[in-house]
Design a protein around this motif. Sequence first.
Motif, short mmCIF file in Angstrom:
data_model
loop_
_atom_site.label_atom_id
_atom_site.label_comp_id
_atom_site.label_asym_id
_atom_site.label_seq_id
_atom_site.Cartn_x
_atom_site.Cartn_y
_atom_site.Cartn_z
N UNK A 3 0.86 -1.18 0.00
CA UNK A 3 0.00 0.00 0.00
C UNK A 3 0.89 1.23 0.00
N UNK A 4 0.55 2.19 -0.86
CA UNK A 4 1.28 3.45 -0.93
C UNK A 4 0.39 4.51 -0.29
N UNK A 5 0.91 5.19 0.72
CA UNK A 5 0.10 6.12 1.51
C UNK A 5 0.79 7.47 1.54
N UNK A 6 -0.02 8.53 1.40
CA UNK A 6 0.51 9.88 1.57
C UNK A 6 -0.40 10.62 2.54
N UNK A 7 0.09 11.70 3.10
CA UNK A 7 -0.69 12.48 4.07
C UNK A 7 -1.54 13.52 3.35
N UNK A 8 -2.81 13.64 3.79
CA UNK A 8 -3.72 14.62 3.20
C UNK A 8 -4.33 15.47 4.31
N UNK A 9 -4.62 16.70 3.97
CA UNK A 9 -5.30 17.59 4.89
C UNK A 9 -6.72 17.08 5.06
N UNK A 10 -7.17 16.95 6.29
CA UNK A 10 -8.50 16.36 6.54
C UNK A 10 -9.64 17.25 6.04
N UNK A 11 -9.43 18.54 5.95
CA UNK A 11 -10.50 19.44 5.49
C UNK A 11 -10.47 19.62 3.97
N UNK A 19 6.48 15.00 -1.22
CA UNK A 19 7.75 14.29 -1.08
C UNK A 19 7.72 13.26 0.06
N UNK A 20 6.65 13.26 0.82
CA UNK A 20 6.54 12.34 1.96
C UNK A 20 5.52 11.26 1.64
N UNK A 21 6.00 10.04 1.51
CA UNK A 21 5.14 8.90 1.19
C UNK A 21 5.50 7.76 2.13
N UNK A 22 4.56 6.88 2.35
CA UNK A 22 4.78 5.68 3.14
C UNK A 22 4.44 4.48 2.29
N UNK A 23 5.25 3.46 2.41
CA UNK A 23 4.99 2.22 1.70
C UNK A 23 4.82 1.14 2.75
N UNK A 24 3.66 0.50 2.76
CA UNK A 24 3.39 -0.57 3.73
C UNK A 24 3.41 -1.91 3.02
N UNK A 25 4.20 -2.80 3.57
CA UNK A 25 4.26 -4.17 3.05
C UNK A 25 3.48 -5.04 4.03
N UNK A 26 2.42 -5.65 3.55
CA UNK A 26 1.62 -6.54 4.39
C UNK A 26 2.11 -7.97 4.14
N UNK A 27 3.14 -8.34 4.86
CA UNK A 27 3.81 -9.62 4.63
C UNK A 27 2.89 -10.83 4.77
N UNK A 28 1.95 -10.85 5.72
CA UNK A 28 1.06 -12.02 5.80
C UNK A 28 0.26 -12.26 4.51
N UNK A 29 0.03 -11.20 3.74
CA UNK A 29 -0.73 -11.34 2.49
C UNK A 29 0.13 -11.82 1.33
N UNK A 30 1.44 -11.84 1.52
CA UNK A 30 2.32 -12.33 0.46
C UNK A 30 2.39 -13.84 0.59
#
Length: 161
Positions: A3-11, A19-30
């Motif tokens: 999953x590729x995640x970035x921060x967004x303003x809630x409003x 330039x700030x991104x997060x990459x989540x690896x869900x290893x149990x799903x692999x």
Amino acid sequence: VISYVSLRDSETKEEFYDKLRFVYLEMPKFTKAASELQGNLDKWLFVLKNMHRLENVPVNIQEAVLLKVFEECEIAKYNKEERMLYEQSQKERNDWFAVLSTAEEKGRAKGKAEGKAEGKAEVARQCILKGYDNEIIQELTNLPLASIEQLRQEMKAQGLI
């Protein structure tokens, strides 16, 4: 799995900082088996998930970088004495490499210098054959006058001039 995640303003729902991104690896799903791996990402995920249970490196992931990972994992298993012996052997290997590299560099430099000197001597010989005087030959070659005179005498002794 990823999953590729970035921060967004809630409003405003605008991205906070592109330039700030997060990459989540869900290893149990692999869940791919070694035989199903297709690209480098699959291979890395497989290694990360299964490293603890692999006895040998699977044939289809024997690439240099992944083999290095396996090698480092083997080293990490060493006890204190084995690690000391390994580190000592690495130090000795690196020392020998440094010695050989230095000797190689010195040999190249010496060969280069000898080649330049021989090249200058050959130019001087050709100039002597054409009848140039020693001062002109010195200007052309930067050889000492004594060396030029010595070459001239050797060539006379050989009957070349």
